[in-house]
Design a protein around this motif. Structure first.
Motif, PDB file in Angstrom:
ATOM      1  N   ALA A  24       0.828  -1.208   0.000  1.00  0.00           N
ATOM      2  CA  ALA A  24       0.000   0.000   0.000  1.00  0.00           C
ATOM      3  C   ALA A  24       0.859   1.253   0.000  1.00  0.00           C
ATOM      4  O   ALA A  24       0.582   2.202  -0.748  1.00  0.00           O
ATOM      5  N   LEU A  25       1.894   1.280   0.822  1.00  0.00           N
ATOM      6  CA  LEU A  25       2.748   2.465   0.903  1.00  0.00           C
ATOM      7  C   LEU A  25       3.407   2.763  -0.440  1.00  0.00           C
ATOM      8  O   LEU A  25       3.501   3.926  -0.852  1.00  0.00           O
ATOM      9  N   ALA A  26       3.826   1.726  -1.140  1.00  0.00           N
ATOM     10  CA  ALA A  26       4.414   1.921  -2.462  1.00  0.00           C
ATOM     11  C   ALA A  26       3.382   2.481  -3.443  1.00  0.00           C
ATOM     12  O   ALA A  26       3.679   3.409  -4.215  1.00  0.00           O
ATOM     13  N   LYS A  27       2.169   1.948  -3.408  1.00  0.00           N
ATOM     14  CA  LYS A  27       1.120   2.422  -4.310  1.00  0.00           C
ATOM     15  C   LYS A  27       0.710   3.849  -3.965  1.00  0.00           C
ATOM     16  O   LYS A  27       0.429   4.657  -4.855  1.00  0.00           O
ATOM     17  N   MET A  28       0.683   4.161  -2.675  1.00  0.00           N
ATOM     18  CA  MET A  28       0.304   5.515  -2.248  1.00  0.00           C
ATOM     19  C   MET A  28       1.244   6.554  -2.836  1.00  0.00           C
ATOM     20  O   MET A  28       0.801   7.599  -3.321  1.00  0.00           O
ATOM     21  N   SER A  29       2.524   6.266  -2.787  1.00  0.00           N
ATOM     22  CA  SER A  29       3.495   7.249  -3.278  1.00  0.00           C
ATOM     23  C   SER A  29       3.395   7.429  -4.789  1.00  0.00           C
ATOM     24  O   SER A  29       3.603   8.524  -5.298  1.00  0.00           O
ATOM     25  N   GLU A  30       3.039   6.374  -5.500  1.00  0.00           N
ATOM     26  CA  GLU A  30       2.920   6.471  -6.959  1.00  0.00           C
ATOM     27  C   GLU A  30       1.563   7.015  -7.403  1.00  0.00           C
ATOM     28  O   GLU A  30       1.476   7.695  -8.417  1.00  0.00           O
ATOM     29  N   ALA A  31       0.505   6.705  -6.650  1.00  0.00           N
ATOM     30  CA  ALA A  31      -0.845   7.098  -7.059  1.00  0.00           C
ATOM     31  C   ALA A  31      -1.102   8.584  -6.852  1.00  0.00           C
ATOM     32  O   ALA A  31      -1.885   9.183  -7.584  1.00  0.00           O
ATOM     33  N   GLY A  32      -0.475   9.176  -5.862  1.00  0.00           N
ATOM     34  CA  GLY A  32      -0.648  10.600  -5.621  1.00  0.00           C
ATOM     35  C   GLY A  32      -1.706  10.909  -4.580  1.00  0.00           C
ATOM     36  O   GLY A  32      -2.405  10.026  -4.089  1.00  0.00           O
ATOM     37  N   PRO A  33      -1.846  12.188  -4.266  1.00  0.00           N
ATOM     38  CA  PRO A  33      -2.689  12.614  -3.146  1.00  0.00           C
ATOM     39  C   PRO A  33      -4.194  12.539  -3.398  1.00  0.00           C
ATOM     40  O   PRO A  33      -4.978  12.624  -2.459  1.00  0.00           O
ATOM     41  N   GLU A  34      -4.625  12.388  -4.648  1.00  0.00           N
ATOM     42  CA  GLU A  34      -6.072  12.316  -4.903  1.00  0.00           C
ATOM     43  C   GLU A  34      -6.668  10.988  -4.438  1.00  0.00           C
ATOM     44  O   GLU A  34      -7.871  10.866  -4.273  1.00  0.00           O
ATOM     45  N   ALA A  35      -5.840   9.993  -4.224  1.00  0.00           N
ATOM     46  CA  ALA A  35      -6.320   8.689  -3.736  1.00  0.00           C
ATOM     47  C   ALA A  35      -6.276   8.657  -2.215  1.00  0.00           C
ATOM     48  O   ALA A  35      -5.345   9.160  -1.602  1.00  0.00           O
ATOM     49  N   THR A  36      -7.315   8.077  -1.627  1.00  0.00           N
ATOM     50  CA  THR A  36      -7.309   7.804  -0.195  1.00  0.00           C
ATOM     51  C   THR A  36      -7.308   6.292  -0.021  1.00  0.00           C
ATOM     52  O   THR A  36      -7.776   5.550  -0.886  1.00  0.00           O
ATOM     53  N   TRP A  37      -6.797   5.851   1.130  1.00  0.00           N
ATOM     54  CA  TRP A  37      -6.536   4.424   1.311  1.00  0.00           C
ATOM     55  C   TRP A  37      -7.080   3.888   2.623  1.00  0.00           C
ATOM     56  O   TRP A  37      -7.001   4.553   3.653  1.00  0.00           O
ATOM     57  N   HIS A  38      -7.605   2.685   2.546  1.00  0.00           N
ATOM     58  CA  HIS A  38      -7.985   1.902   3.721  1.00  0.00           C
ATOM     59  C   HIS A  38      -7.080   0.679   3.778  1.00  0.00           C
ATOM     60  O   HIS A  38      -6.722   0.129   2.737  1.00  0.00           O
ATOM     61  N   LEU A  39      -6.750   0.273   4.978  1.00  0.00           N
ATOM     62  CA  LEU A  39      -6.087  -1.013   5.159  1.00  0.00           C
ATOM     63  C   LEU A  39      -7.185  -2.017   5.420  1.00  0.00           C
ATOM     64  O   LEU A  39      -7.891  -1.929   6.428  1.00  0.00           O
ATOM     65  N   VAL A  40      -7.391  -2.933   4.489  1.00  0.00           N
ATOM     66  CA  VAL A  40      -8.415  -3.962   4.647  1.00  0.00           C
ATOM     67  C   VAL A  40      -7.724  -5.216   5.177  1.00  0.00           C
ATOM     68  O   VAL A  40      -6.550  -5.436   4.933  1.00  0.00           O
ATOM     69  N   GLY A  41      -8.441  -6.019   5.886  1.00  0.00           N
ATOM     70  CA  GLY A  41      -7.799  -7.126   6.577  1.00  0.00           C
ATOM     71  C   GLY A  41      -7.372  -6.632   7.945  1.00  0.00           C
ATOM     72  O   GLY A  41      -7.878  -5.640   8.442  1.00  0.00           O
ATOM     73  N   HIS A  42      -6.444  -7.303   8.547  1.00  0.00           N
ATOM     74  CA  HIS A  42      -6.051  -6.895   9.892  1.00  0.00           C
ATOM     75  C   HIS A  42      -4.609  -6.419   9.941  1.00  0.00           C
ATOM     76  O   HIS A  42      -3.758  -6.919   9.227  1.00  0.00           O
ATOM     77  N   LEU A  43      -4.400  -5.428  10.788  1.00  0.00           N
ATOM     78  CA  LEU A  43      -3.076  -4.850  10.977  1.00  0.00           C
ATOM     79  C   LEU A  43      -2.327  -5.657  12.022  1.00  0.00           C
ATOM     80  O   LEU A  43      -2.815  -5.855  13.129  1.00  0.00           O
ATOM     81  N   GLN A  44      -1.144  -6.092  11.673  1.00  0.00           N
ATOM     82  CA  GLN A  44      -0.299  -6.826  12.605  1.00  0.00           C
ATOM     83  C   GLN A  44       0.572  -5.843  13.382  1.00  0.00           C
ATOM     84  O   GLN A  44       0.931  -4.777  12.885  1.00  0.00           O
ATOM     85  N   LYS A  45       0.905  -6.230  14.594  1.00  0.00           N
ATOM     86  CA  LYS A  45       1.701  -5.370  15.472  1.00  0.00           C
ATOM     87  C   LYS A  45       3.006  -4.905  14.829  1.00  0.00           C
ATOM     88  O   LYS A  45       3.391  -3.750  14.970  1.00  0.00           O
TER      89      LYS A  45
END
Length: 135
Positions: A62-83
């Motif tokens: 996700a972090l890699a895609k965020m930097s390439e997609a730009g600020p017009e995209a917003t992101w959710h982490l789907v699934g579960h976040l590990q510690k």
């Protein structure tokens, strides 16, 4: 219209029809386009078709895609976040849908910044109730 644009429109039409049947405002529904295994070019194609909300299940991807997609995209982490991924995810996502461990709830409230978590949820598919935390 591209293939992604056509498919997005079909989904939007189905959402609108379901909302009409339920007497619900279609504007109250947010479509999360999950980009799992989709290259950033696919995200760009969806952005061009008007889709701005994306979901990803792996923090690093996700972090890699965020930097390439730009600020017009917003992101959710789907699934579960590990510690072990919490520090990387903090502040990067608009919403984190689930937490792997109840300790992460305190971590998120400690000022690290998990974003807007007004209705976080998670779904466990196994029989072990302790294997997945839903805040």
């Amino acid at each position: 219209m591209t293939g992604v644009a056509v498919r997005l429109q079909l989904v939007r039409d189905r959402i609108a029809a379901a909302c009409a049947r339920a007497g619900r405002d279609p504007g109250s529904v947010r479509l999360v386009a999950v980009s799992k295994t989709v290259p950033v070019a696919g995200v760009a194609e969806a952005l061009a078709a008007g889709q701005t909300l994306f979901g990803e299940n792996r923090v690093q991807e996700a972090l890699a895609k965020m930097s390439e997609a730009g600020p017009e995209a917003t992101w959710h982490l789907v699934g579960h976040l590990q510690k072990n991924k919490a520090r990387h995810a903090a502040g990067a996502f608009e919403l984190i849908h689930g937490l792997d461990d109840s300790e992460l709830e305190d971590f998120g409230q400690s000022g690290i910044g998990f974003g807007t978590m007004s209705n976080p949820f998670g779904i466990g598919t196994g029989n072990d109730a302790g294997a997945f935390y839903s805040g």
